[in-house]
Design an enzyme around this catalytic site. Structure first.
Site, PDB file in Angstrom:
ATOM      1  N   ALA A  56       0.876  -1.181   0.000  1.00  0.00           N
ATOM      2  CA  ALA A  56       0.000   0.000   0.000  1.00  0.00           C
ATOM      3  C   ALA A  56       0.909   1.225   0.000  1.00  0.00           C
ATOM      4  CB  ALA A  56      -0.888  -0.005   1.230  1.00  0.00           C
ATOM      5  N   VAL A  82       4.458  -1.307   3.354  1.00  0.00           N
ATOM      6  CA  VAL A  82       4.310   0.110   3.006  1.00  0.00           C
ATOM      7  C   VAL A  82       5.184   0.416   1.790  1.00  0.00           C
ATOM      8  CG1 VAL A  82       4.541   2.487   3.808  1.00  0.00           C
ATOM      9  CG2 VAL A  82       3.859   0.679   5.404  1.00  0.00           C
ATOM     10  N   LYS A  83       4.568   0.980   0.773  1.00  0.00           N
ATOM     11  CA  LYS A  83       5.276   1.275  -0.475  1.00  0.00           C
ATOM     12  C   LYS A  83       5.693   2.736  -0.474  1.00  0.00           C
ATOM     13  CE  LYS A  83       4.571  -0.249  -5.273  1.00  0.00           C
ATOM     14  NZ  LYS A  83       3.530  -0.515  -6.288  1.00  0.00           N
ATOM     15  N   ILE A  84       7.000   2.968  -0.653  1.00  0.00           N
ATOM     16  CA  ILE A  84       7.530   4.337  -0.550  1.00  0.00           C
ATOM     17  C   ILE A  84       8.481   4.600  -1.710  1.00  0.00           C
ATOM     18  CG2 ILE A  84       8.848   5.930   0.892  1.00  0.00           C
ATOM     19  CD1 ILE A  84       8.118   4.245   3.329  1.00  0.00           C
TER      20      ILE A  84
END
Ligand code: G3P
Length: 216
Positions: A56, A82-84
């Site tokens: 996400a 967590v996609k960063i």
């Protein structure tokens, strides 16, 4: 190489997870926007469909807000990743989140040096965008090969190469040959991987011959 789906289509995710061949899902802000639903609801629904990692992506771009948003996303489900993006603030946030044992998928990777920094920052996954590199007339496959070579030098890293922006089966094959650990594909690309006309023709012939033998 493992297969993830790059989609927010929960019907397709449910159907393809049934094959036992899909081990994760990736999403991005564009896919979420197209769903016309809240990111919170979409991610929660997807996370309920499989045990594997579900990426996400944060919207924030500055360090403090990225970390704050990452905590919100990580709290949605135990299998959220967590996609960063691999920006200065993104890498700094990745390092912080790694210390908190929150897995990060470092995304929008277009260079081996970005991948090197993401591994040092403790990213669980690095997402080189093969298709968008090919769209520029360069070779996405070569980026994956370079990242794999770099990662092979330092065995302390456990960052996995997640080949993304995959446009067609040839990209999947190239990613596998280049040493990607994972490929994330749209459902339509996944459904094209097992299709070959000679398989269909051969199966029909076998069945015809079998049926004919049963009549005699
Ligand atoms: O979701 C990350 C990546 O797969 C997006 O690819 O098709 O927008 O270049 P694409």
């Amino acid at each position: 190489m493992r297969f993830f789906l790059d989609t927010v289509d929960t019907d397709e995710i449910a159907a393809l997870v049934e094959t036992g061949l899909i081990e994760g899902v990736t999403t991005n802000p564009t896919l979420i926007a197209q769903s016309r639903r809240s990111q919170r609801d979409v991610i929660r629904d997807i996370c309920s469909l499989l045990e594997g990692p579900v990426s996400a992506e944060v919207i924030a771009t500055d360090y403090e807000e990225i970390v704050k948003e990452a905590h919100v996303l990580a709290d949605l489900a135990s299998n959220v990743v967590v996609k960063i993006p691999v920006t200065f603030d993104g890498l700094k946030a990745c390092k912080t989140l790694h210390k908190e044992a929150i897995p990060v998928n470092a995304t929008l990777c277009f260079s081996p040096l970005q991948a090197l920094l993401a591994a040092r920052a403790g990213a669980a996954y690095i997402s080189p965008f093969m298709g968008r590199i090919d769209d520029c007339g360069q070779e996405g496959r070569k980026l994956i090969e370079e990242i794999r070579d770099l990662y092979n030098y330092d065995h302390d890293w456990d960052t996995e190469i997640l080949a993304a922006s995959v446009r067609h089966p040839k990209h999947v094959l190239e990613a596998a040959h280049a040493g990607a650990h994972i490929v994330t594909v749209a459902p339509s690309v996944f459904r094209s991987l097992y299709v070959h006309p000679l398989t269909d023709i051969g199966l029909e012939k076998f069945l015809q011959d079998w049926r004919a033998s049963q009549e005699n």
